[in-house]
Enzyme design. Sequence first.
Site, short mmCIF file in Angstrom:
data_model
loop_
_atom_site.label_atom_id
_atom_site.label_comp_id
_atom_site.label_asym_id
_atom_site.label_seq_id
_atom_site.Cartn_x
_atom_site.Cartn_y
_atom_site.Cartn_z
NE ARG A 1 0.25 13.06 6.22
CZ ARG A 1 0.15 13.50 4.97
NH1 ARG A 1 1.20 13.99 4.36
NH2 ARG A 1 -0.98 13.46 4.33
CG ASN B 1 -6.09 8.57 0.26
OD1 ASN B 1 -5.65 9.08 1.30
ND2 ASN B 1 -5.43 8.60 -0.89
CB ILE C 1 -1.99 13.37 -10.93
CG1 ILE C 1 -2.43 12.09 -11.66
CG2 ILE C 1 -3.10 13.88 -10.00
CD1 ILE C 1 -3.73 12.17 -12.40
CG ASP D 1 -1.63 8.50 -3.90
OD1 ASP D 1 -1.07 9.56 -4.20
OD2 ASP D 1 -2.70 8.45 -3.26
CB CYS E 1 1.94 15.61 0.34
SG CYS E 1 1.87 14.10 1.28
NE ARG F 1 -2.28 17.57 -3.36
CZ ARG F 1 -2.25 16.52 -2.57
NH1 ARG F 1 -1.28 16.36 -1.73
NH2 ARG F 1 -3.20 15.61 -2.63
N PRO F 2 -4.41 23.41 -5.62
CG PRO F 2 -5.20 24.25 -7.65
CD PRO F 2 -4.16 23.36 -7.06
CB VAL F 3 -9.27 23.95 -2.43
CG1 VAL F 3 -8.40 22.94 -1.71
CG2 VAL F 3 -9.05 25.34 -1.86
CG ASP F 4 -9.35 25.70 -8.69
OD1 ASP F 4 -8.64 24.83 -8.15
OD2 ASP F 4 -9.53 25.76 -9.92
CG LEU F 5 -11.43 21.95 -9.58
CD1 LEU F 5 -10.96 20.57 -9.99
CD2 LEU F 5 -12.08 22.66 -10.76
NE ARG G 1 -5.11 18.68 -1.68
CZ ARG G 1 -5.41 19.83 -2.24
NH1 ARG G 1 -4.79 20.92 -1.88
NH2 ARG G 1 -6.32 19.90 -3.17
C1 UD1 Z 1 -6.44 12.53 -3.57
C2 UD1 Z 1 -5.65 11.63 -2.67
C3 UD1 Z 1 -4.18 11.63 -3.04
C4 UD1 Z 1 -4.02 11.31 -4.51
C5 UD1 Z 1 -4.90 12.21 -5.36
C6 UD1 Z 1 -4.89 11.83 -6.84
C7 UD1 Z 1 -6.79 11.66 -0.55
C8 UD1 Z 1 -6.74 12.07 0.87
N1 UD1 Z 1 -5.78 12.06 -1.30
O1 UD1 Z 1 -5.94 13.85 -3.36
O2 UD1 Z 1 -3.50 10.67 -2.23
O3 UD1 Z 1 -2.67 11.49 -4.87
O4 UD1 Z 1 -6.27 12.14 -4.91
O5 UD1 Z 1 -5.25 10.51 -7.00
O6 UD1 Z 1 -7.70 10.99 -1.00
N2 UD1 Z 1 -6.95 20.24 -8.43
C9 UD1 Z 1 -7.26 21.53 -8.83
N3 UD1 Z 1 -8.25 22.19 -8.14
C10 UD1 Z 1 -8.93 21.63 -7.11
C11 UD1 Z 1 -8.64 20.31 -6.75
C12 UD1 Z 1 -7.63 19.63 -7.42
O7 UD1 Z 1 -6.64 22.07 -9.74
O8 UD1 Z 1 -9.82 22.29 -6.55
C13 UD1 Z 1 -5.89 19.52 -9.14
C14 UD1 Z 1 -4.75 19.09 -8.22
O9 UD1 Z 1 -3.80 20.12 -8.02
C15 UD1 Z 1 -4.18 17.91 -8.97
C16 UD1 Z 1 -5.42 17.27 -9.62
O10 UD1 Z 1 -6.42 18.30 -9.62
O11 UD1 Z 1 -3.31 18.35 -10.00
C17 UD1 Z 1 -5.97 16.07 -8.90
O12 UD1 Z 1 -6.13 16.36 -7.53
P1 UD1 Z 1 -7.24 15.65 -6.63
O13 UD1 Z 1 -7.77 14.47 -7.38
O14 UD1 Z 1 -8.20 16.67 -6.16
O15 UD1 Z 1 -6.37 15.13 -5.41
P2 UD1 Z 1 -6.77 15.12 -3.89
O16 UD1 Z 1 -8.21 14.86 -3.71
O17 UD1 Z 1 -6.16 16.30 -3.22
#
Ligand code: UD1
Length: 415
Positions: free
Chosen positions: A393, A14, A323, A301, A108, A113-117, A84
């Site tokens: 992976r 990561n 989470i 994780d 996964c 898991r949105p990307v809005d932020l 992702r």
């Molecule tokens: C990273 C890790 C993943 C780990 C996760 C939490 C990598 C490649 N992956 O994933 O292994 O499980 O951190 O420790 O480093 N969220 C939103 N909007 C967004 C982004 C996130 O609502 O734009 C939510 C997600 O759905 C989730 C929470 O925020 O509920 C945390 O997600 P995030 O910390 O962003 O996880 P990743 O970066 O995807």
Amino acid sequence: MPLYGNIPVSGAKNAALKLMCAALLSDRSIYFENAPNALRDIQSQTDLMQFLGCAIKREGSLMAINASNVENTVAPYDLVRKMRTSILVLGPLLARFGHAKVSLPGGCAIGTRPVDLHIKGLEEMGATITLEEGYINAQAPAEGLQGAKILFPKVSVGATENLMMAATLAKGETVLANAAREPEIIDLGECLIKMGAKISGLGTETIRIEGVSSPLGKAHHEILPDRIEAGTYIIAAGMTGGTVRLENARIEHLSAALGHLSQAGIEVEQDGRDIIVHRDPSRRIKGCDIMTEPYPGFPTDLQAQFMSMLTIAQGAGLVTETIFENRFMHVPELCRMGADITVQGNSAIVRGVEKLKGAEVMATDLRASVALVLAGLVAEGDTIVNRIYHLERGYENIVGKLSNAGAQIERIGGE
Ligand code: UD1
């Protein structure tokens, strides 16, 4: 069968994936040591970066990336859907080239898991973003991205990293408030600083980035050890009993898990660059409760692996996942092996049983797969884990590493 021996811990997946994206901010070569080059995710990221025009060399655990000839700023669905993290090319491409088009990511199946932020943060830095046919289409203002004060409503590892990278080349100061504090983010920030970025506050809730004129320069960076891989092998040795030395691992990155491990009866200590794990094979693991939280809390994780351990504990344990909303997919599979688990909302009560029984099981995400491998190590009879695609992976040579320590495990079938 108890595990005895040495298990080398690889560089953190990561961190490595994001460090590769960071190379897009530079027109010079970036050299990495301790890269987990055998991972499928690293191969997927390599394919994507090469498609964009990066030159990448990987040998042993060394990696070199040069993004001086990048001309393409479109990350297509075919390359992004596997992982992702591909979304993390968005910030660097936009900051350096002023435009980027990235397919909405896959990865996964552990929730929506949105990307809005990520998107909202880049908009606050002046980008115009539209969603078209499954793609995020981003355009920076003519004068480039602008520094901004961004307050995350929720702690996100990926959004913190994407915006931190984008901000290194923006005009003026960016402040990321309620930022994530994971060791991998600190590692990424430290590499960016070596490349010439101006960043302070790493590892705290507020990260400040003063943009520099593009692009960033060269750097040599040793990738930190994978704390989740280390935690997984700690749990493996905890479940089987025995004594294992984890080579090149840092106990301080697992501090939230240490109390629980000790409650369960597992001794863990740092010895130089290694971690030593010991559990008396004649005594049973004890049940305890865990709740996942952003770092420095208990890592999501490691939740599946810890739950796997609780299935054979004396007494019960409560596992609460805060989470991801859909991260209990290992539960039905563990139950097929004889585990006694009841899920209620985002909690699971695990009542320890004396023995698991081997079965044919299937995993649908990375950490769930490894949790089934761990269960298989202590189950009576053979366990067959299908779809090890996910496992590969994120775990380098897991079969070799575990069998060197005495586990009876082999890879069968498939490529
Ligand atoms: C990273 C890790 C993943 C780990 C996760 C939490 C990598 C490649 N992956 O994933 O292994 O499980 O951190 O420790 O480093 N969220 C939103 N909007 C967004 C982004 C996130 O609502 O734009 C939510 C997600 O759905 C989730 C929470 O925020 O509920 C945390 O997600 P995030 O910390 O962003 O996880 P990743 O970066 O995807």
